[in-house]
Design an enzyme around this catalytic site. Structure first.
Site, short mmCIF file in Angstrom:
data_model
loop_
_atom_site.label_atom_id
_atom_site.label_comp_id
_atom_site.label_asym_id
_atom_site.label_seq_id
_atom_site.Cartn_x
_atom_site.Cartn_y
_atom_site.Cartn_z
N ARG A 1 -1.16 -85.22 -17.85
CA ARG A 1 -2.04 -84.25 -18.81
C ARG A 1 -1.16 -83.62 -19.95
NH1 ARG A 1 -7.31 -83.68 -19.63
NH2 ARG A 1 -7.58 -83.30 -17.42
N HIS B 1 -4.41 -89.62 -28.09
CA HIS B 1 -5.14 -88.53 -27.46
C HIS B 1 -4.02 -87.48 -27.55
CE1 HIS B 1 -7.51 -85.89 -24.83
NE2 HIS B 1 -8.25 -86.86 -24.26
N ARG C 1 -2.97 -96.18 -20.31
CA ARG C 1 -2.17 -94.96 -19.80
C ARG C 1 -2.06 -94.58 -18.41
NH1 ARG C 1 -6.32 -89.71 -20.16
NH2 ARG C 1 -7.76 -90.38 -18.86
N GLU D 1 -7.29 -85.97 -32.21
CA GLU D 1 -6.83 -87.31 -31.87
C GLU D 1 -7.39 -88.38 -32.87
OE1 GLU D 1 -9.11 -87.75 -28.02
OE2 GLU D 1 -8.74 -85.59 -27.66
N ASP E 1 -16.03 -80.38 -28.43
CA ASP E 1 -15.67 -81.73 -28.04
C ASP E 1 -16.66 -82.65 -28.78
OD1 ASP E 1 -15.08 -84.33 -26.98
OD2 ASP E 1 -15.88 -83.96 -24.71
#
Length: 297
Positions: A74, A169, A100, A269, A213
């Site tokens: 994270r 990201h 990832r 992003e 978001d």
């Protein structure tokens, strides 16, 4: 991976060194006259970038980040590939793809006094998940200088075309989320993932005072993150990227974030996301690049 062998093959005195980091993952430490950085070979993920004249890191890394095989770290800049977001085929594969959550290999390190370059590779032989059948090679190129640049190159080494979505990201470290502004998205259409994916228009600059978001369409190649609390702006310049995301979970409980962490980061992003599918033909390549530069004031 053998840390000693990595240092013998790719270490550069006083510039590039390898060590065993959190979770036993191999980390790369980079130091030159312009900046310092930290890259995890697990995920091919840069975790820290700090220009020499900066007090604070440009990137946010959660103190509760989980360093376990199969789980994402994270913070920093995770690489999302070959899909962004939930598994598009509903096969319960991991969010944001599988690169990832796997180890990358080092292919080259070079340096001058002011710029260090790191090249990583990932192929179908690295992945543990079995449902992605298409042969490929990924190359991830980092340039660590006063500006951070990251380039992802997808090569289709098979005989059939395949489609991907992809993104960097990026978690930005900010002083106070309530004062942050994202400039350059004015007038862009976006899909509001918190409102059943409804398509809306961005009026004015982006400010964050609640959970956000959003997936933005047809973004400009130059965005700016204004962080007045830290007295700095971050220029985000991209190539071959048509979509972007702005995300902050606000006070939503997330296991690998502290309760107040939402005040200290925002994700802006860049990539090819959602409906922005990229088709890579047999023996073909696709690449996209994003660079980040801190400006004072």
């Amino acid at each position: 991976m053998d840390i000693d062998q990595l240092n013998i093959s790719y270490g550069i005195q006083d510039r590039v060194s390898f060590e065993t980091g959190n979770g036993g993952f191999p980390f790369i430490h980079i130091q030159n006259q312009s900046a310092s950085a930290l890259i995890s070979l697990y995920g091919g993920q840069i975790l820290s970038f700090k220009p020499a004249d900066e007090k604070d890191d440009m990137l946010f890394l959660s103190k509760k980040a989980i360093y376990n095989d199969g789980e994402a770290i994270r913070g920093g800049i995770p690489v999302c590939w070959p899909w962004f977001g939930p598994d598009p085929k509903g096969l319960q594969r991991p969010n944001h793809g599988f690169v990832r959550n796997n180890l990358w290999t080092v292919t080259a390190t070079t340096t001058t006094d002011t710029e260090t370059k790191i090249s990583l590779r990932f192929t179908e032989n690295h992945k543990k998940e079995k449902t992605w059948k298409q042969p490929f090679t990924l190359t991830l190129e980092f340039s660590i200088a006063s500006t951070l640049s990251i380039k992802l190159i997808t090569e289709n080494t098979g005989e059939q075309p395949f489609s991907i979505t992809q993104a960097f990201h990026t978690y930005f470290n900010v002083g106070d989320i309530n004062r942050v502004q994202v400039l350059g998205l004015e007038g862009c259409a976006y899909f509001d993932k918190l409102d059943q994916g409804k398509k809306k228009m961005q009026t004015g600059i982006v400010m964050i005072g609640e959970e956000v978001d959003r997936i933005y369409e047809d973004i400009r190649n130059h965005l700016t993150l204004n962080d007045p609390t830290n007295n700095r702006r971050i220029e985000i310049v991209s190539e071959n990227c048509r979509t972007g995301v702005v995300w902050n979970p606000w006070q939503k409980a997330i296991i690998d974030l502290d309760a107040q962490d939402y005040q200290r980061f925002v994700c802006v992003e860049t990539g090819n996301i959602a409906f922005d599918l990229v088709q890579v033909p047999p023996s073909g390549k696709n690449s996209f690049l994003t660079s980040y530069k801190i400006l004072r004031g």
